[in-house]
Design a protein around this motif. Structure first.
Motif, PDB file in Angstrom:
ATOM      1  N   ALA A   1      30.102  27.113  17.532  1.00  0.00           N
ATOM      2  CA  ALA A   1      30.484  27.165  18.940  1.00  0.00           C
ATOM      3  C   ALA A   1      30.498  28.598  19.462  1.00  0.00           C
ATOM      4  CB  ALA A   1      31.852  26.510  19.137  1.00  0.00           C
ATOM      5  N   VAL A   2      31.118  29.502  18.708  1.00  0.00           N
ATOM      6  CA  VAL A   2      31.170  30.905  19.133  1.00  0.00           C
ATOM      7  C   VAL A   2      29.766  31.501  19.173  1.00  0.00           C
ATOM      8  CG1 VAL A   2      32.018  33.210  18.535  1.00  0.00           C
ATOM      9  CG2 VAL A   2      33.518  31.222  18.292  1.00  0.00           C
ATOM     10  N   GLY A   3      28.958  31.197  18.144  1.00  0.00           N
ATOM     11  CA  GLY A   3      27.598  31.714  18.111  1.00  0.00           C
ATOM     12  C   GLY A   3      26.764  31.194  19.268  1.00  0.00           C
ATOM     13  N   ALA A   4      26.933  29.911  19.627  1.00  0.00           N
ATOM     14  CA  ALA A   4      26.167  29.338  20.733  1.00  0.00           C
ATOM     15  C   ALA A   4      26.561  29.963  22.064  1.00  0.00           C
ATOM     16  CB  ALA A   4      26.372  27.823  20.777  1.00  0.00           C
ATOM     17  N   VAL A   5      27.867  30.162  22.283  1.00  0.00           N
ATOM     18  CA  VAL A   5      28.321  30.783  23.537  1.00  0.00           C
ATOM     19  C   VAL A   5      27.785  32.210  23.646  1.00  0.00           C
ATOM     20  CG1 VAL A   5      30.346  31.608  24.784  1.00  0.00           C
ATOM     21  CG2 VAL A   5      30.366  29.335  23.752  1.00  0.00           C
ATOM     22  N   LEU A   6      27.896  32.974  22.567  1.00  0.00           N
ATOM     23  CA  LEU A   6      27.370  34.339  22.576  1.00  0.00           C
ATOM     24  C   LEU A   6      25.861  34.350  22.796  1.00  0.00           C
ATOM     25  CD1 LEU A   6      29.226  36.241  19.693  1.00  0.00           C
ATOM     26  CD2 LEU A   6      29.378  36.685  22.137  1.00  0.00           C
ATOM     27  N   GLY A   7      25.164  33.467  22.083  1.00  0.00           N
ATOM     28  CA  GLY A   7      23.712  33.437  22.176  1.00  0.00           C
ATOM     29  C   GLY A   7      23.227  33.080  23.571  1.00  0.00           C
ATOM     30  N   LEU A   8      23.818  32.055  24.177  1.00  0.00           N
ATOM     31  CA  LEU A   8      23.400  31.639  25.514  1.00  0.00           C
ATOM     32  C   LEU A   8      23.720  32.707  26.560  1.00  0.00           C
ATOM     33  CD1 LEU A   8      24.489  27.891  25.413  1.00  0.00           C
ATOM     34  CD2 LEU A   8      22.162  28.786  25.307  1.00  0.00           C
ATOM     35  N   ALA A   9      24.739  33.501  26.291  1.00  0.00           N
ATOM     36  CA  ALA A   9      25.093  34.575  27.233  1.00  0.00           C
ATOM     37  C   ALA A   9      24.147  35.769  27.142  1.00  0.00           C
ATOM     38  CB  ALA A   9      26.529  35.032  26.974  1.00  0.00           C
ATOM     39  N   CYS A  10      23.231  35.756  26.169  1.00  0.00           N
ATOM     40  CA  CYS A  10      22.341  36.895  25.944  1.00  0.00           C
ATOM     41  C   CYS A  10      21.000  36.757  26.655  1.00  0.00           C
ATOM     42  CB  CYS A  10      22.088  37.073  24.441  1.00  0.00           C
ATOM     43  SG  CYS A  10      23.527  37.642  23.512  1.00  0.00           S
ATOM     44  N   ALA A  11      20.874  35.802  27.571  1.00  0.00           N
ATOM     45  CA  ALA A  11      19.573  35.561  28.200  1.00  0.00           C
ATOM     46  C   ALA A  11      19.077  36.785  28.965  1.00  0.00           C
ATOM     47  CB  ALA A  11      19.663  34.355  29.132  1.00  0.00           C
ATOM     48  N   ARG A  12      19.914  37.353  29.818  1.00  0.00           N
ATOM     49  CA  ARG A  12      19.503  38.538  30.582  1.00  0.00           C
ATOM     50  C   ARG A  12      19.247  39.723  29.655  1.00  0.00           C
ATOM     51  NH1 ARG A  12      23.826  39.533  35.126  1.00  0.00           N
ATOM     52  NH2 ARG A  12      22.457  41.324  35.474  1.00  0.00           N
ATOM     53  N   THR A  13      20.039  39.815  28.603  1.00  0.00           N
ATOM     54  CA  THR A  13      19.841  40.894  27.628  1.00  0.00           C
ATOM     55  C   THR A  13      18.457  40.806  27.004  1.00  0.00           C
ATOM     56  OG1 THR A  13      22.194  41.002  27.098  1.00  0.00           O
ATOM     57  CG2 THR A  13      20.666  41.832  25.432  1.00  0.00           C
ATOM     58  N   LEU A  14      18.060  39.612  26.561  1.00  0.00           N
ATOM     59  CA  LEU A  14      16.760  39.458  25.915  1.00  0.00           C
ATOM     60  C   LEU A  14      15.611  39.625  26.910  1.00  0.00           C
ATOM     61  CD1 LEU A  14      17.530  36.480  23.511  1.00  0.00           C
ATOM     62  CD2 LEU A  14      17.268  38.879  22.929  1.00  0.00           C
ATOM     63  N   ASN A  15      15.816  39.213  28.155  1.00  0.00           N
ATOM     64  CA  ASN A  15      14.795  39.458  29.173  1.00  0.00           C
ATOM     65  C   ASN A  15      14.545  40.956  29.340  1.00  0.00           C
ATOM     66  OD1 ASN A  15      14.134  36.836  29.845  1.00  0.00           O
ATOM     67  ND2 ASN A  15      15.589  36.699  31.534  1.00  0.00           N
ATOM     68  N   ALA A  16      15.620  41.732  29.296  1.00  0.00           N
ATOM     69  CA  ALA A  16      15.466  43.183  29.424  1.00  0.00           C
ATOM     70  C   ALA A  16      14.867  43.794  28.164  1.00  0.00           C
ATOM     71  CB  ALA A  16      16.822  43.816  29.729  1.00  0.00           C
ATOM     72  N   LEU A  17      15.336  43.365  26.996  1.00  0.00           N
ATOM     73  CA  LEU A  17      14.816  43.923  25.743  1.00  0.00           C
ATOM     74  C   LEU A  17      13.342  43.586  25.547  1.00  0.00           C
ATOM     75  CD1 LEU A  17      17.774  43.207  23.266  1.00  0.00           C
ATOM     76  CD2 LEU A  17      17.151  45.392  24.308  1.00  0.00           C
ATOM     77  N   ALA A  18      12.880  42.477  26.123  1.00  0.00           N
ATOM     78  CA  ALA A  18      11.476  42.103  25.982  1.00  0.00           C
ATOM     79  C   ALA A  18      10.544  43.127  26.620  1.00  0.00           C
ATOM     80  CB  ALA A  18      11.236  40.729  26.605  1.00  0.00           C
ATOM     81  N   LEU A  19      11.072  43.928  27.542  1.00  0.00           N
ATOM     82  CA  LEU A  19      10.269  44.956  28.202  1.00  0.00           C
ATOM     83  C   LEU A  19      10.170  46.235  27.386  1.00  0.00           C
ATOM     84  CD1 LEU A  19      11.792  44.526  31.765  1.00  0.00           C
ATOM     85  CD2 LEU A  19       9.616  43.630  30.948  1.00  0.00           C
ATOM     86  N   GLY A  20      10.943  46.330  26.302  1.00  0.00           N
ATOM     87  CA  GLY A  20      10.993  47.560  25.520  1.00  0.00           C
ATOM     88  C   GLY A  20      12.303  48.288  25.759  1.00  0.00           C
ATOM     89  N   ASP A  21      12.730  49.063  24.782  1.00  0.00           N
ATOM     90  CA  ASP A  21      14.028  49.730  24.860  1.00  0.00           C
ATOM     91  C   ASP A  21      14.115  50.706  26.023  1.00  0.00           C
ATOM     92  OD1 ASP A  21      14.652  48.278  22.662  1.00  0.00           O
ATOM     93  OD2 ASP A  21      14.741  49.962  21.255  1.00  0.00           O
ATOM     94  N   ASP A  22      13.051  51.461  26.292  1.00  0.00           N
ATOM     95  CA  ASP A  22      13.099  52.468  27.352  1.00  0.00           C
ATOM     96  C   ASP A  22      13.288  51.819  28.720  1.00  0.00           C
ATOM     97  OD1 ASP A  22      12.783  54.493  25.518  1.00  0.00           O
ATOM     98  OD2 ASP A  22      10.596  54.591  25.745  1.00  0.00           O
ATOM     99  N   LEU A  23      12.517  50.775  29.002  1.00  0.00           N
ATOM    100  CA  LEU A  23      12.671  50.089  30.280  1.00  0.00           C
ATOM    101  C   LEU A  23      14.017  49.379  30.374  1.00  0.00           C
ATOM    102  CD1 LEU A  23       9.130  48.570  30.975  1.00  0.00           C
ATOM    103  CD2 LEU A  23      10.304  50.358  32.247  1.00  0.00           C
ATOM    104  N   ALA A  24      14.485  48.849  29.230  1.00  0.00           N
ATOM    105  CA  ALA A  24      15.803  48.195  29.236  1.00  0.00           C
ATOM    106  C   ALA A  24      16.891  49.197  29.595  1.00  0.00           C
ATOM    107  CB  ALA A  24      16.082  47.572  27.870  1.00  0.00           C
ATOM    108  N   ARG A  25      16.804  50.400  29.046  1.00  0.00           N
ATOM    109  CA  ARG A  25      17.783  51.441  29.407  1.00  0.00           C
ATOM    110  C   ARG A  25      17.657  51.798  30.881  1.00  0.00           C
ATOM    111  NH1 ARG A  25      15.883  53.606  24.379  1.00  0.00           N
ATOM    112  NH2 ARG A  25      17.441  53.318  22.729  1.00  0.00           N
ATOM    113  N   GLY A  26      16.424  51.827  31.372  1.00  0.00           N
ATOM    114  CA  GLY A  26      16.224  52.115  32.787  1.00  0.00           C
ATOM    115  C   GLY A  26      16.836  51.081  33.697  1.00  0.00           C
ATOM    116  N   LEU A  27      16.979  49.852  33.208  1.00  0.00           N
ATOM    117  CA  LEU A  27      17.609  48.774  33.968  1.00  0.00           C
ATOM    118  C   LEU A  27      19.124  48.760  33.795  1.00  0.00           C
ATOM    119  CD1 LEU A  27      15.076  45.914  33.229  1.00  0.00           C
ATOM    120  CD2 LEU A  27      15.414  47.065  35.414  1.00  0.00           C
ATOM    121  N   GLY A  28      19.641  49.772  33.091  1.00  0.00           N
ATOM    122  CA  GLY A  28      21.085  49.880  32.930  1.00  0.00           C
ATOM    123  C   GLY A  28      21.658  49.173  31.729  1.00  0.00           C
ATOM    124  N   ARG A  29      20.816  48.730  30.799  1.00  0.00           N
ATOM    125  CA  ARG A  29      21.301  48.038  29.609  1.00  0.00           C
ATOM    126  C   ARG A  29      21.727  49.038  28.540  1.00  0.00           C
ATOM    127  NH1 ARG A  29      22.455  43.152  31.116  1.00  0.00           N
ATOM    128  NH2 ARG A  29      23.061  43.011  28.929  1.00  0.00           N
TER     129      ARG A  29
END
Length: 347
Positions: free
Chosen positions: A216-244
């Motif tokens: 349950a805890v893993g599923a809640v954490l994982g589902l909350a990471c959608a925006r994070t993974l969308n940003a990381l998919a662009l690469g670390d530099d662009l993700a940092r540029g987006l404020g991550r």
């Protein structure tokens, strides 16, 4: 056939898919299909097997088939939980490592859990299935952390290629240790082999209850990471540029991965291909946006495991084929089809 391309992310970290000759299903349609599939496979799992039972058997304690229905219900619930965890963790692993082949088997999770199980049985004398779960969970979690730590060594950190190589190396090493321990202890082989093949049979509801908080805890954490993974998919530099905060984001995704993968492998053993093919199938259906990929991967992972378990009970009556074998039987042609259609690699 060409695959979807991506436009730049919005400030919220949202990814948009621009179709080029590929028709996608809308998220609403995909959810509707998922709900119907879940209801169908859950009902089939309870009603079908070596012996057909009526729908009222589960609700009537006086029915001669009530106990069979209750056992099948426990098995179905475990299959839904394990399948959902495997589907979700596959999507998380592929997004975190940007490796289209990432899943618990490739990154050493299954091998770590197997080694812990063998040590528990042969060295510590553990014989209770409820204790097996804790050992397997610990082994899976340690393996994931160790793979990432090994891959992090060096100037570039944990790149997708280094993570994959570290996982393959750890899997090869740990598998050889497991084989060595099994060769010198025949009694351990008998206790270990049923878990090793991957199964949701004979576990009981108490085993699911042990793993449920972690799932349950893993599923809640994982589902909350959608925006994070969308940003990381662009690469670390662009993700940092987006404020991550890239390091923090990776730690959160990694924690969700440890909880889900460790729990799933501990509860049912190493079930292959679910975490590998389900996220790719979902991306082919709705596109690469993780806000849709993550929840749909969770749902369709549950569908796949329960369906494979049900079919495994029907192909060789009165015996059965365990879900770990059936998932591979189903998974290999699906995986080859996705490769042929060019779906693998479109993260």
């Amino acid at each position: 056939m060409s695959t979807a391309t991506r436009t730049p992310a919005t400030p919220s970290g949202r990814l948009r898919a621009r179709p080029e000759g590929v028709r996608r299903a809308s998220p609403v349609t995909a959810v509707a299909v998922l709900v119907v599939a879940l209801l169908v496979v859950a009902a089939a799992s309870v009603l079908l097997g070596a012996r057909w039972i009526g729908p009222t058997s589960l609700l009537d304690p006086g029915s001669p088939t009530h106990e069979i229905a209750a056992v099948r219900l426990d098995r179905t619930l475990l299959g839904l939980a394990v399948g959902g965890a495997l589907g979700l963790v596959g999507a998380l692993m592929q997004g975190l490592t940007r490796n289209p082949l990432a899943d618990p088997g490739v990154l050493g999770v299954n091998a770590g859990a197997s080694l812990a199980m063998v040590v528990a049985i042969s060295v510590m004398g553990v014989s209770d299935i409820r204790a097996y779960v804790w050992w397997a969970f610990a082994g899976a979690a340690i393996a994931l952390v160790l793979v990432h730590a090994i891959a992090s060594v060096g100037r570039d950190g944990a790149t997708p290629v280094k993570v994959a190589i570290a996982g393959a190396a750890l899997t090869a090493a740990v598998t050889s240790w497991v084989s060595g321990l099994l060769l010198v202890d025949r009694k351990t082989v008998e206790s270990f082999r049923l878990w090793q093949v991957g199964t949701v049979a004979g576990r009981g509801d108490e085993v699911l209850l042990i793993g449920l908080p972690f799932l349950a805890v893993g599923a809640v954490l994982g589902l909350a990471c959608a925006r994070t993974l969308n940003a990381l998919a662009l690469g670390d530099d662009l993700a940092r540029g987006l404020g991550r905060h890239v390091v923090r984001d990776r730690l959160v995704v990694g924690l969700a991965t440890v909880l889900l993968a460790g729990s799933a492998v501990a509860l049912a053993g190493p079930i292959a291909f679910v975490g590998l093919i389900v996220p790719h199938g979902v991306r082919a259906l709705v596109g690469p946006d993780y806000r849709s990929v993550l929840p749909l991967s969770l749902g369709f992972g549950a569908v796949l495991v329960v369906a494979a378990d049900t079919v495994g009970r029907l192909v060789l009556p009165p015996g059965e084929v365990q879900v770990g074998i059936m998932s591979a039987v189903v998974g290999v042609p699906v995986f080859l089809h996705l490769v042929r259609r060019g779906r693998i690699g479109a993260l």
